[in-house]
Design a protein around this motif. Structure first.
Motif, short mmCIF file in Angstrom:
data_model
loop_
_atom_site.label_atom_id
_atom_site.label_comp_id
_atom_site.label_asym_id
_atom_site.label_seq_id
_atom_site.Cartn_x
_atom_site.Cartn_y
_atom_site.Cartn_z
N GLU A 88 32.90 1.36 46.14
CA GLU A 88 34.29 1.52 45.36
C GLU A 88 35.43 0.06 46.65
O GLU A 88 34.80 0.63 47.27
CB GLU A 88 35.06 2.01 45.21
CG GLU A 88 34.63 2.22 43.74
CD GLU A 88 35.62 3.86 43.38
OE1 GLU A 88 36.13 4.17 44.04
OE2 GLU A 88 34.71 4.93 42.53
N PRO A 89 35.65 -0.41 45.70
CA PRO A 89 36.27 -1.53 46.77
C PRO A 89 38.11 -0.86 46.68
O PRO A 89 38.36 -0.03 46.16
CB PRO A 89 36.53 -2.60 45.61
CG PRO A 89 36.15 -2.92 44.66
CD PRO A 89 35.70 -1.54 43.95
N GLY A 90 38.28 -1.22 48.78
CA GLY A 90 39.19 -0.27 48.68
C GLY A 90 39.04 1.52 49.57
O GLY A 90 39.73 1.59 49.69
N CYS A 91 37.77 1.68 48.60
CA CYS A 91 37.03 3.12 49.86
C CYS A 91 37.05 2.49 51.26
O CYS A 91 36.19 1.93 51.54
CB CYS A 91 35.82 3.63 48.66
SG CYS A 91 35.65 5.06 49.74
N PHE A 96 41.41 5.97 51.28
CA PHE A 96 41.44 4.15 50.52
C PHE A 96 42.55 3.97 51.18
O PHE A 96 43.70 4.31 51.36
CB PHE A 96 41.68 4.76 49.11
CG PHE A 96 40.15 5.24 47.96
CD1 PHE A 96 39.85 4.60 47.53
CD2 PHE A 96 40.90 6.69 47.71
CE1 PHE A 96 38.49 5.46 47.19
CE2 PHE A 96 39.30 7.29 47.70
CZ PHE A 96 38.19 6.65 47.25
N ALA A 128 43.61 1.37 45.35
CA ALA A 128 42.57 1.36 45.19
C ALA A 128 42.31 3.64 44.66
O ALA A 128 41.03 3.42 44.30
CB ALA A 128 42.02 1.12 46.45
N ALA A 156 41.84 3.97 41.20
CA ALA A 156 40.56 2.88 40.40
C ALA A 156 40.22 4.32 40.42
O ALA A 156 38.71 4.19 39.37
CB ALA A 156 40.79 1.78 40.83
N HIS A 157 39.07 4.82 42.29
CA HIS A 157 39.17 5.29 41.86
C HIS A 157 38.27 6.74 41.08
O HIS A 157 37.78 7.05 40.11
CB HIS A 157 38.96 6.68 43.91
CG HIS A 157 38.07 7.32 43.67
ND1 HIS A 157 36.44 7.39 43.50
CD2 HIS A 157 38.01 9.43 44.13
CE1 HIS A 157 36.06 8.74 43.87
NE2 HIS A 157 37.13 9.33 44.05
#
Length: 93
Positions: A33-36, A57, A62, A65-66
């Motif tokens: 995932e973006p931002g993880c 994150f 982020a 979103a997760h």
């Protein structure tokens, strides 16, 4: 500000196989995932069925979103009803 989640969850013995199977894909998808920044889930060697969790994150967006992604996932189904004991905090980084 980043977001860090730490804690654990305890899986009943009769659900351990299904939760463990779903967890493998959950880890893979979350790490992509973006931002993880970090997503680590480990079986506790001292407590059968307990898994320790450490997540980071880059920001609240982020992290949220997760949370939204997992809401309808196989992981959500497999782990439904399992109590989580988590601490969520903002970080400077």
């Amino acid at each position: 500000m980043g977001v860090r989640l730490t804690g654990h969850f305890d899986v009943p013995a009769d659900r351990l196989a299904a939760v463990t199977r779903a967890l493998l894909d959950h880890i893979r998808l979350t790490r992509a995932e973006p931002g993880c920044r970090l997503f680590d889930v480990q079986a506790d060697p001292e407590v059968p069925g307990r898994f320790t969790v450490s997540e980071e994150f880059v920001d609240r967006a982020a992290f949220e979103a997760h949370q939204a992604r997992i809401a309808g996932s196989d992981w959500a189904s497999a782990s439904e009803g399992i109590a989580r004991h988590y601490r969520i905090e903002e970080t400077d980084a």
